[in-house]
Design an enzyme around this catalytic site. Structure first.
Site, mmCIF file in Angstrom:
data_model
loop_
_atom_site.group_PDB
_atom_site.id
_atom_site.type_symbol
_atom_site.label_atom_id
_atom_site.label_comp_id
_atom_site.label_asym_id
_atom_site.label_seq_id
_atom_site.Cartn_x
_atom_site.Cartn_y
_atom_site.Cartn_z
ATOM 1 N N CYS A 84 0.835 -1.201 0.000
ATOM 2 C CA CYS A 84 0.000 0.000 0.000
ATOM 3 C C CYS A 84 0.871 1.252 0.000
ATOM 4 O O CYS A 84 1.727 1.423 0.872
ATOM 5 C CB CYS A 84 -0.915 0.003 1.216
ATOM 6 S SG CYS A 84 -1.869 1.529 1.403
ATOM 7 N N CYS A 124 0.542 3.593 3.395
ATOM 8 C CA CYS A 124 1.054 3.190 4.707
ATOM 9 C C CYS A 124 2.399 3.876 4.947
ATOM 10 O O CYS A 124 3.093 4.255 4.000
ATOM 11 C CB CYS A 124 1.232 1.680 4.758
ATOM 12 S SG CYS A 124 -0.315 0.752 4.854
ATOM 13 N N HIS A 149 -3.564 0.635 8.187
ATOM 14 C CA HIS A 149 -4.132 0.276 6.885
ATOM 15 C C HIS A 149 -5.563 -0.253 7.011
ATOM 16 O O HIS A 149 -6.387 -0.043 6.113
ATOM 17 C CB HIS A 149 -3.249 -0.779 6.212
ATOM 18 C CG HIS A 149 -3.738 -1.221 4.880
ATOM 19 N ND1 HIS A 149 -3.492 -0.516 3.714
ATOM 20 C CD2 HIS A 149 -4.499 -2.291 4.509
ATOM 21 C CE1 HIS A 149 -4.055 -1.139 2.691
ATOM 22 N NE2 HIS A 149 -4.675 -2.217 3.140
ATOM 23 N N HIS A 172 -6.589 1.864 2.026
ATOM 24 C CA HIS A 172 -6.140 2.616 3.198
ATOM 25 C C HIS A 172 -7.095 3.783 3.473
ATOM 26 O O HIS A 172 -7.577 4.428 2.535
ATOM 27 C CB HIS A 172 -4.728 3.153 2.939
ATOM 28 C CG HIS A 172 -4.024 3.621 4.161
ATOM 29 N ND1 HIS A 172 -3.058 2.882 4.795
ATOM 30 C CD2 HIS A 172 -4.139 4.769 4.875
ATOM 31 C CE1 HIS A 172 -2.608 3.545 5.845
ATOM 32 N NE2 HIS A 172 -3.246 4.698 5.905
ATOM 33 N N HIS A 213 -8.390 7.119 3.586
ATOM 34 C CA HIS A 213 -7.885 8.375 3.025
ATOM 35 C C HIS A 213 -9.007 9.116 2.318
ATOM 36 O O HIS A 213 -10.043 8.547 1.968
ATOM 37 C CB HIS A 213 -6.744 8.120 2.037
ATOM 38 C CG HIS A 213 -7.184 7.544 0.732
ATOM 39 N ND1 HIS A 213 -7.623 6.234 0.578
ATOM 40 C CD2 HIS A 213 -7.279 8.103 -0.513
ATOM 41 C CE1 HIS A 213 -7.946 6.009 -0.678
ATOM 42 N NE2 HIS A 213 -7.765 7.125 -1.358
ATOM 43 N N GLN A 241 -9.540 12.883 -0.415
ATOM 44 C CA GLN A 241 -8.869 13.676 -1.434
ATOM 45 C C GLN A 241 -9.332 15.130 -1.362
ATOM 46 O O GLN A 241 -10.375 15.435 -0.784
ATOM 47 C CB GLN A 241 -9.159 13.117 -2.826
ATOM 48 C CG GLN A 241 -8.678 11.686 -3.034
ATOM 49 C CD GLN A 241 -8.979 11.186 -4.433
ATOM 50 O OE1 GLN A 241 -8.455 11.696 -5.421
ATOM 51 N NE2 GLN A 241 -9.831 10.170 -4.523
#
Length: 368
Positions: free
Chosen positions: A70, A73, A135, A186, A188, A190
């Site tokens: 990933c 991470c 993760h 993971h 996250h 944007q």
């Protein structure tokens, strides 16, 4: 909040955000990365008057890597990732495969002389926001202190990106779940810094301005007052925030979260509003996860969702109100709401769950 700026091996910016100033953030990106030139362009649809971004290079972006590979991470045990540090709280960096980039103007020539073929460079910025180093975690797993840190990060990035002369609107969002189309598991989100005002924002501005002309009042203030006065679609109320299912919800389960005081964007929230937001937002996310229990009960259910901040563009849009829209494409256990003929073809939504039923189920999904 403490912010540390650095750069990745190919020149992209990266920012560590920590709750205190004692974190040491001196790790260097040792990967042999080459600099990347964006060929993104924006084209104006002459029929709808909407901008479309063309970013063909994104076909090469990382797609569902194994957990051990990933890129979000921390870098550990000899495995180098997009994050040079061995641990972090929240980290933000420029997307390696951006839809919009500030250097696009150097590689794409604009032409505005033909109204049927208007083209401009895809000048803007796309950033990745990693919410946690774990993760296998989710935003809903954060505690209130870390959720507050993310709010402060969104606010800082909104302020910094809005100051760029090329940017007209900043959009912070999270996609969660493979069903949504997420290519990295993971936790996250944007941030897109657009060189134009997206069509949905433009439509909201037009509706709000028309409401002001016809009533002398603000559309979003009237909307929030109406929902707060009628509890059938309310989900959660706080002293400073209100969450409700909209009267004409498009998605099976959709919640809008408004500060009770109208503000333009994240930077205008006051201390009390910032303090209340984390607990209320985490409550909403956890209610979504309890809508559809995992069949075997052995793992936490992760309802796929999109969480999107709507805020006013840098210039204009004074009638808009900051708010967050949270919705899932899941309509029942094992069943998704697909955008088929009428939705995709005409943007005419048909919902499978009444907004009042959705609100009732979300109220019932409170933790006990």
């Amino acid at each position: 909040m403490h912010k540390t700026a650095t750069k990745l091996a190919d020149g992209r910016e990266l920012f560590y955000y920590d709750r205190t100033a004692d974190a040491v953030r001196g790790a260097v990106d040792e990967r042999p990365l080459e600099s990347f030139a964006s060929l993104s362009e924006t084209r104006l649809d002459p029929v709808l008057g909407e901008w479309v971004t063309v970013a063909a290079h994104r076909q090469q972006r990382t797609y569902h890597p194994p957990a051990g590979e990933c890129p979000l991470c921390p870098s550990r045990d000899g495995r180098l990732s997009e994050v040079p540090a061995t641990d972090y709280q929240v980290v933000v960096f420029e997307n390696r495969f951006p839809s919009l980039a500030l250097d696009s103007a150097a590689h794409v020539t604009a032409h505005d002389d033909d109204p049927l073929r208007t083209l401009r460079p895809g000048t803007g910025r796309c950033e990745v926001v990693c919410f946690a180093p774990d993760h296998d975690a989710s935003f809903a797993d954060l505690d209130e202190a870390n959720a507050r840190l993310v709010l402060d990060v969104w606010t800082d990035r909104t302020a910094e990106l809005s100051a760029l002369p090329e940017v007209r609107q900043v959009y912070c969002f999270e996609n969660r779940g493979e069903e949504i189309g997420v290519t990295l598991a993971h936790p996250h989100g944007q941030i897109y810094a657009f060189p134009f005002v997206p069509s949905r924002t433009a439509r909201m501005i037009a509706r709000a301005e028309a409401h002001r002309v016809s009533t002398g009042r603000n559309l979003f203030e009237d909307l929030l007052a109406t929902e707060r006065a009628s509890p059938e679609r309310l989900v959660v109320q706080g002293e400073h925030w209100t969450a409700f299912v909209p009267f004409a919800a498009r998605w099976p389960f959709e919640v809008h979260l408004y500060p009770n005081r109208r503000v333009r964007d994240l930077t205008a929230l006051n201390d009390a509003e910032r303090a209340e937001f984390p607990g209320l937002y985490l409550d909403l996310l956890r209610r979504f996860d309890r809508l559809f229990p995992a069949p075997d009960g052995t793992a936490p259910n992760r309802t796929p969702y999109i969480s999107a901040w709507h805020q006013a563009p840098k210039d204009g849009g004074d009638e808009l109100a900051l708010h967050l829209e949270l919705f899932t494409i899941r309509r029942a256990p094992g069943k998704l709401k697909y955008l088929a003929g009428v939705e995709s073809g005409l943007d005419a939504f048909v919902t499978d769950v009444s907004p009042e039923t959705a609100a009732e189920r979300l109220r019932a999904a409170a933790s006990h």
